[in-house]
Design an enzyme around this catalytic site. Structure first.
Site, PDB file in Angstrom:
ATOM      1  N   TYR A  12       0.761  -1.238   0.000  1.00 41.88           N
ATOM      2  CA  TYR A  12       0.000   0.000   0.000  1.00 41.88           C
ATOM      3  C   TYR A  12       0.800   1.302   0.000  1.00 41.88           C
ATOM      4  O   TYR A  12       0.502   2.200  -0.780  1.00 41.88           O
ATOM      5  CB  TYR A  12      -0.955   0.005   1.210  1.00 41.88           C
ATOM      6  CG  TYR A  12      -1.861  -1.189   1.291  1.00 41.88           C
ATOM      7  CD1 TYR A  12      -2.559  -1.632   0.170  1.00 41.88           C
ATOM      8  CD2 TYR A  12      -2.021  -1.905   2.477  1.00 41.88           C
ATOM      9  CE1 TYR A  12      -3.395  -2.742   0.229  1.00 41.88           C
ATOM     10  CE2 TYR A  12      -2.852  -3.011   2.552  1.00 41.88           C
ATOM     11  CZ  TYR A  12      -3.542  -3.425   1.422  1.00 41.88           C
ATOM     12  OH  TYR A  12      -4.351  -4.523   1.485  1.00 41.88           O
ATOM     13  N   THR A 102      20.440  11.712  27.309  1.00 40.41           N
ATOM     14  CA  THR A 102      19.700  10.523  27.698  1.00 40.41           C
ATOM     15  C   THR A 102      19.115   9.895  26.440  1.00 40.41           C
ATOM     16  O   THR A 102      19.141  10.497  25.361  1.00 40.41           O
ATOM     17  CB  THR A 102      18.588  10.881  28.702  1.00 40.41           C
ATOM     18  OG1 THR A 102      17.978   9.676  29.177  1.00 40.41           O
ATOM     19  CG2 THR A 102      17.526  11.758  28.065  1.00 40.41           C
ATOM     20  N   HIS A 150     -31.015  10.600   3.951  1.00 43.06           N
ATOM     21  CA  HIS A 150     -31.395   9.270   4.447  1.00 43.06           C
ATOM     22  C   HIS A 150     -31.292   8.217   3.339  1.00 43.06           C
ATOM     23  O   HIS A 150     -31.943   7.181   3.403  1.00 43.06           O
ATOM     24  CB  HIS A 150     -32.820   9.285   5.030  1.00 43.06           C
ATOM     25  CG  HIS A 150     -33.086  10.438   5.934  1.00 43.06           C
ATOM     26  ND1 HIS A 150     -32.706  10.461   7.258  1.00 43.06           N
ATOM     27  CD2 HIS A 150     -33.655  11.656   5.687  1.00 43.06           C
ATOM     28  CE1 HIS A 150     -33.051  11.614   7.799  1.00 43.06           C
ATOM     29  NE2 HIS A 150     -33.615  12.363   6.864  1.00 43.06           N
ATOM     30  N   SER A 280     -14.220 -10.242  -9.822  1.00 41.46           N
ATOM     31  CA  SER A 280     -14.589 -11.381  -8.988  1.00 41.46           C
ATOM     32  C   SER A 280     -14.024 -12.646  -9.607  1.00 41.46           C
ATOM     33  O   SER A 280     -14.028 -12.809 -10.828  1.00 41.46           O
ATOM     34  CB  SER A 280     -16.117 -11.492  -8.882  1.00 41.46           C
ATOM     35  OG  SER A 280     -16.508 -12.741  -8.328  1.00 41.46           O
ATOM     36  N   ARG A 320       8.622   9.906  33.187  1.00 43.33           N
ATOM     37  CA  ARG A 320       8.542   8.991  32.055  1.00 43.33           C
ATOM     38  C   ARG A 320       8.303   7.573  32.526  1.00 43.33           C
ATOM     39  O   ARG A 320       8.601   7.223  33.667  1.00 43.33           O
ATOM     40  CB  ARG A 320       9.787   9.024  31.187  1.00 43.33           C
ATOM     41  CG  ARG A 320      10.771   7.897  31.355  1.00 43.33           C
ATOM     42  CD  ARG A 320      11.365   7.431  30.018  1.00 43.33           C
ATOM     43  NE  ARG A 320      10.348   6.898  29.136  1.00 43.33           N
ATOM     44  CZ  ARG A 320      10.568   6.589  27.852  1.00 43.33           C
ATOM     45  NH1 ARG A 320      11.738   6.801  27.307  1.00 43.33           N
ATOM     46  NH2 ARG A 320       9.605   6.089  27.102  1.00 43.33           N
TER      47      ARG A 320
END
Length: 475
Positions: A12, A102, A150, A280, A320
């Site tokens: 993808y 760090t 609708h 299909s 953390r």
């Protein structure tokens, strides 16, 4: 083929987004951060030599991943594994790599770089979707089509006006994306718990040097804004916000994909279907909307991830805790990769979308006679008729015509019934005139033009250099 492969990588996402979240990009950014840290520390007076800096730069690109994996297995610490791997490649600089820092110095700052660069790629994809949708909207701004409320036939709109509804969602997303990019802060140099205590020692208590280091390093990586305070990590609200933004884009895309799938079922608008494409394995005639369905599938995945980042942000402890790490490794890259894929597919659809105008016209004419009855009642009254009697006459004809359509599968003959009714007094030629669909689209064409001109074109003009995206699908 015996181990799991991520479909986002195989099927993808674009090569650009895959590279952005690749190990090479990640760990090269770590080394760039270590080089910048050493350079600025040297400029601020620490005992770091030019030779050490040179050796770091000479070995910045080639990374021994086998050795790094061996170190990580030994140390159970990914950052220290790469510190030692880099130190082996640049032995003169081994003692000053990561000086005062760090783990979050490389980890968090790189995450922010990848997010920023990922959003820039998303922006490019979005601009191209918006350009394609805007062109489509203008092309079909005057083409009447049934509106639906609708999912029942309602007043007419136009094909182009409907496209502006998809665009409106993207304009809202784009505004949010622009704001996020403009306000994104860098973690910078903050020390173990955010107090910069290690740098207090390195710079003999000179806070101005620490602030200079923080600001200068952030600037070198393209960030004008820096977190004023932090714990060990940047605020995980950033992760929650960026995934929420990507979720919003996914929502907009899903809405488009749903509408297009419904329109394809009506045979009014169709996504591209290639010459050799199979719809299909069993039903050879089928033309499945696989692109739109793929958008929907990916969008659901992205939307589901927004709750994950929200839970991480809300459950961090004090300065953390590490229960964010595995989650971040999964959630952040995959959110970006999935939205990248969604927008690539959307652009691909718009590059080959097909509109069947005759089919749209047929559906209009199946419903338009019912919509025209209000006009006919008013014209009959003007011709001297009794409004209540006319209403009853047309109601009876409408019920009969509806019965023919629903129960017998015949064409809507309401207008023919009215024209053949001798009790009707109006000029029958006016009935034919009113059945022009363009009489029922209101201000749709003008609204479309104004929206594109006022809200979309300024974006397209600002980012004209991003327009022109190749949107081929992998599979």
């Amino acid at each position: 083929m015996n181990s799991y492969k991520n479909p986002l990588e195989e099927r993808y996402s674009s090569e650009e987004m895959l590279y952005n979240f690749s190990p090479n990009n990640k760990f090269r950014n770590w080394r760039k951060l270590w080089i910048a840290l050493a350079e600025i520390e040297k400029d601020l007076g620490l005992d770091i030599s030019d030779e050490q800096i040179t050796q770091l730069k000479e070995n910045a690109e080639e990374i021994d991943y086998v050795k790094a994996a061996e170190y990580e297995k030994k140390f159970r610490h990914d950052v220290m594994a790469h510190v030692h791997t880099y130190g082996d490649a640049a032995p003169l600089a081994k003692g000053i790599i990561h000086l005062g820092a760090t783990s979050a110095f490389v980890g968090d700052n790189t995450d922010l770089i990848q997010m920023r660069d990922g959003l820039l790629l998303i922006r490019k994809q979005l601009v191209n979707v918006m350009k394609n949708l805007a062109d489509f909207a203008i092309q079909y701004k005057d083409l009447p089509t049934l509106g639906f409320t609708h999912y029942q036939p309602a007043q007419l709109t136009t094909v182009g006006k409907r496209a502006t509804l998809w665009l409106q969602s993207l304009v809202l997303d784009f505004e949010e994306l622009e704001f996020f990019i403009e306000t994104l802060r860098f973690r910078g140099v903050k020390g173990t718990t955010g107090t910069a205590a290690s740098f207090l020692e390195l710079f003999d208590g000179d806070y101005t040097k620490v602030k200079h280091l923080d600001k200068e390093l952030s600037s070198r990586f393209g960030f004008d804004k820096v977190f004023g305070v932090s714990g060990q990590t940047y605020d995980r609200k950033i992760d929650a916000k960026v995934v929420a933004l990507l979720s919003n884009i996914a929502q907009s895309a899903h809405k488009f994909s749903n509408d297009l799938r419904l329109l394809q079922n009506l045979k009014e608008i169709e996504e591209p279907f290639e010459k050799s494409q199979i719809g299909s394995s069993a039903m050879a005639y089928k033309r499945n909307p696989m692109r739109s369905e793929r958008i929907g599938a990916l969008a659901k995945f992205v939307m589901s991830l927004s709750s994950s980042s929200a839970m991480v942000a809300s459950t961090q402890w004090f300065e953390r805790t590490l229960d964010d790490s595995a989650n971040k490794r999964l959630t952040i890259p995959q959110s970006f990769l999935a939205v990248d894929a969604i927008l690539l597919i959307w652009n691909n659809i718009m590059n080959g979308i097909v509109v069947y105008e005759n089919r749209i016209q047929k559906h209009i004419m199946d419903e338009l006679p019912f919509m025209a009855t209000e006009y006919i009642i008013m014209e009959e009254v003007k011709s001297g008729g009794d409004r209540q009697e006319i209403h009853e006459t047309i109601r009876v004809h409408s019920m009969e015509a509806s019965k023919k359509v629903k129960e017998e599968g015949k064409e809507n003959d309401l207008i023919a019934r009215i024209m053949n009714d001798t009790s009707m007094k109006m000029d029958k030629s006016k009935i034919r005139e009113v059945l022009d669909p363009k009489n029922f689209i209101g201000f749709a064409p003008i609204q479309t033009e104004e929206f594109i001109e006022n809200e979309v074109n300024p974006i397209l003009k600002k980012y004209a250099d991003l327009i022109g995206l190749k949107a081929d699908l992998k599979v």
